[in-house]
Design an enzyme around this catalytic site. Structure first.
Site, PDB file in Angstrom:
ATOM      1  N   HIS A 163      -9.891  -6.036  -1.907  1.00  0.00           N
ATOM      2  CA  HIS A 163      -9.255  -5.264  -2.565  1.00  0.00           C
ATOM      3  C   HIS A 163      -9.207  -5.625  -3.927  1.00  0.00           C
ATOM      4  O   HIS A 163      -9.472  -7.102  -4.360  1.00  0.00           O
ATOM      5  CB  HIS A 163      -7.693  -5.412  -2.068  1.00  0.00           C
TER       6      HIS A 163
ATOM      7  N   THR B 286     -15.483   1.882  -2.394  1.00  0.00           N
ATOM      8  CA  THR B 286     -14.845   1.759  -1.278  1.00  0.00           C
ATOM      9  C   THR B 286     -15.362   2.079  -0.043  1.00  0.00           C
ATOM     10  O   THR B 286     -15.011   1.189   0.899  1.00  0.00           O
ATOM     11  CB  THR B 286     -13.642   2.980  -1.422  1.00  0.00           C
TER      12      THR B 286
ATOM     13  N   PHE C 141      -4.986   7.826   6.763  1.00  0.00           N
ATOM     14  CA  PHE C 141      -5.654   6.441   7.248  1.00  0.00           C
ATOM     15  C   PHE C 141      -4.695   5.520   6.879  1.00  0.00           C
ATOM     16  O   PHE C 141      -4.788   4.196   7.397  1.00  0.00           O
ATOM     17  CB  PHE C 141      -7.031   6.118   6.362  1.00  0.00           C
TER      18      PHE C 141
ATOM     19  N   ARG D 206     -19.145  -5.272  -1.023  1.00  0.00           N
ATOM     20  CA  ARG D 206     -18.837  -4.370  -0.068  1.00  0.00           C
ATOM     21  C   ARG D 206     -20.232  -4.029   0.700  1.00  0.00           C
ATOM     22  O   ARG D 206     -20.454  -3.726   1.681  1.00  0.00           O
ATOM     23  CB  ARG D 206     -18.107  -2.999  -0.474  1.00  0.00           C
TER      24      ARG D 206
ATOM     25  N   TYR E 171       0.762  -1.148   0.003  1.00  0.00           N
ATOM     26  CA  TYR E 171       0.076  -0.016   0.085  1.00  0.00           C
ATOM     27  C   TYR E 171       0.904   1.377   0.024  1.00  0.00           C
ATOM     28  O   TYR E 171       0.506   2.332   0.371  1.00  0.00           O
ATOM     29  CB  TYR E 171      -0.860  -0.125   1.102  1.00  0.00           C
TER      30      TYR E 171
ATOM     31  N   ARG F 102     -13.950  -4.695 -10.215  1.00  0.00           N
ATOM     32  CA  ARG F 102     -14.220  -3.226  -9.313  1.00  0.00           C
ATOM     33  C   ARG F 102     -15.442  -3.052  -9.224  1.00  0.00           C
ATOM     34  O   ARG F 102     -16.143  -2.859  -8.143  1.00  0.00           O
ATOM     35  CB  ARG F 102     -13.436  -2.050 -10.194  1.00  0.00           C
TER      36      ARG F 102
HETATM   37  P1  GDP Z   1     -10.211   0.859  -2.938  1.00  0.00           P
HETATM   38  O1  GDP Z   1      -9.393   0.698  -4.322  1.00  0.00           O
HETATM   39  O2  GDP Z   1     -11.542   1.017  -3.230  1.00  0.00           O
HETATM   40  O3  GDP Z   1      -9.713  -0.286  -2.175  1.00  0.00           O
HETATM   41  O4  GDP Z   1      -9.731   2.349  -2.129  1.00  0.00           O
HETATM   42  P2  GDP Z   1      -8.420   3.268  -2.194  1.00  0.00           P
HETATM   43  O5  GDP Z   1      -7.243   2.561  -2.818  1.00  0.00           O
HETATM   44  O6  GDP Z   1      -8.722   4.561  -2.374  1.00  0.00           O
HETATM   45  O7  GDP Z   1      -7.929   2.870  -0.511  1.00  0.00           O
HETATM   46  C1  GDP Z   1      -7.280   1.654  -0.018  1.00  0.00           C
HETATM   47  C2  GDP Z   1      -7.831   1.097   0.977  1.00  0.00           C
HETATM   48  O8  GDP Z   1      -7.626   2.290   2.082  1.00  0.00           O
HETATM   49  C3  GDP Z   1      -9.282   1.246   1.060  1.00  0.00           C
HETATM   50  O9  GDP Z   1      -9.831  -0.159   0.465  1.00  0.00           O
HETATM   51  C4  GDP Z   1      -9.600   1.305   2.624  1.00  0.00           C
HETATM   52  O10 GDP Z   1      -9.686  -0.179   3.381  1.00  0.00           O
HETATM   53  C5  GDP Z   1      -8.713   1.908   3.055  1.00  0.00           C
HETATM   54  N1  GDP Z   1      -9.256   3.609   3.120  1.00  0.00           N
HETATM   55  C6  GDP Z   1      -9.357   4.229   1.976  1.00  0.00           C
HETATM   56  N2  GDP Z   1      -9.825   5.416   2.387  1.00  0.00           N
HETATM   57  C7  GDP Z   1      -9.796   5.346   3.723  1.00  0.00           C
HETATM   58  C8  GDP Z   1     -10.610   6.299   4.555  1.00  0.00           C
HETATM   59  O11 GDP Z   1     -10.910   7.468   4.617  1.00  0.00           O
HETATM   60  N3  GDP Z   1     -10.441   5.924   5.989  1.00  0.00           N
HETATM   61  C9  GDP Z   1     -10.109   4.446   6.518  1.00  0.00           C
HETATM   62  N4  GDP Z   1     -10.015   4.258   7.701  1.00  0.00           N
HETATM   63  N5  GDP Z   1      -9.663   3.880   5.462  1.00  0.00           N
HETATM   64  C10 GDP Z   1      -9.605   4.054   4.037  1.00  0.00           C
HETATM   65 MG    MG Z   2      -7.202   1.213  -4.662  1.00  0.00          MG
END
Ligand code: GDP
Ligand code: MG
Length: 140
Positions: free
Chosen positions: A117, A93, A59, A104, A51, A87
């Site tokens: 993920h 998300t 976060f 989700r 990540y 997706r």
């Molecule tokens: P994804 O591609 O839909 O998984 O989302 P992202 O790539 O933007 O973020 C990766 C992961 O980080 C997400 O699946 C969430 O588990 C976590 N995450 C993202 N935004 C937030 C947030 O605002 N708060 C928290 N606690 N976790 C977040």
């Molecule tokens: Mg992502």
């Protein structure tokens, strides 16, 4: 549309609730095929590396804590337009914004504990598959 491969994870919040089969079935029902799969308890270093793109986000600490809190199923999925299809079946998300019937919407607890993920583009799919799998572990 072309046959693609994408990288998927069933996150610890879901494996802890014994949802590995239920989530895999949703992926399969959407037309995706599991061509590689293993169960890993990732180290802090592995989670931080995976990540890294989010390392400056507020976060990030919580994300790494969650991903190292239990086992994860890492998978390679194959199918027509697999990256976008995955997706779509994952949903947004934040589960509050996820469409009805998505993984989700059905299973996630919160934005931090959102169960799955999925890679977001061909480049990240290739990178993420390589992060967890060698070529011989993927059997199409
Ligand atoms: P994804 O591609 O839909 O998984 O989302 P992202 O790539 O933007 O973020 C990766 C992961 O980080 C997400 O699946 C969430 O588990 C976590 N995450 C993202 N935004 C937030 C947030 O605002 N708060 C928290 N606690 N976790 C977040
Ligand atoms: Mg992502």
């Amino acid at each position: 549309m072309a046959i693609e491969r994408t990288f998927s994870m069933i996150k610890p919040d879901a494996t802890k609730r014994n949802l590995t089969g239920a989530i895999t079935k949703m992926l399969e029902d959407a037309g995706l095929r599991v061509v590689a799969s293993k169960r890993v308890w990732m180290s802090r270093r592995e989670a931080e590396g995976f990540y890294a793109v989010h390392k400056d986000r507020p976060f990030f600490g919580e994300l790494v804590e969650g991903m190292t809190s239990g086992p994860t199923i890492v998978q390679v999925l194959e199918g027509e337009g697999a990256i976008l299809k995955n997706r779509e079946i994952m949903g947004a998300t934040n589960p509050s914004n996820a469409d009805e019937g998505t993984i989700r919407k059905v299973h996630a607890l919160s934005i931090g504990e959102n169960s799955v993920h999925g890679s977001d583009a061909p480049e990240t799919a290739a990178q993420e598959i390589k992060y967890w799998f060698s070529d011989t572990e993927i059997v199409g």
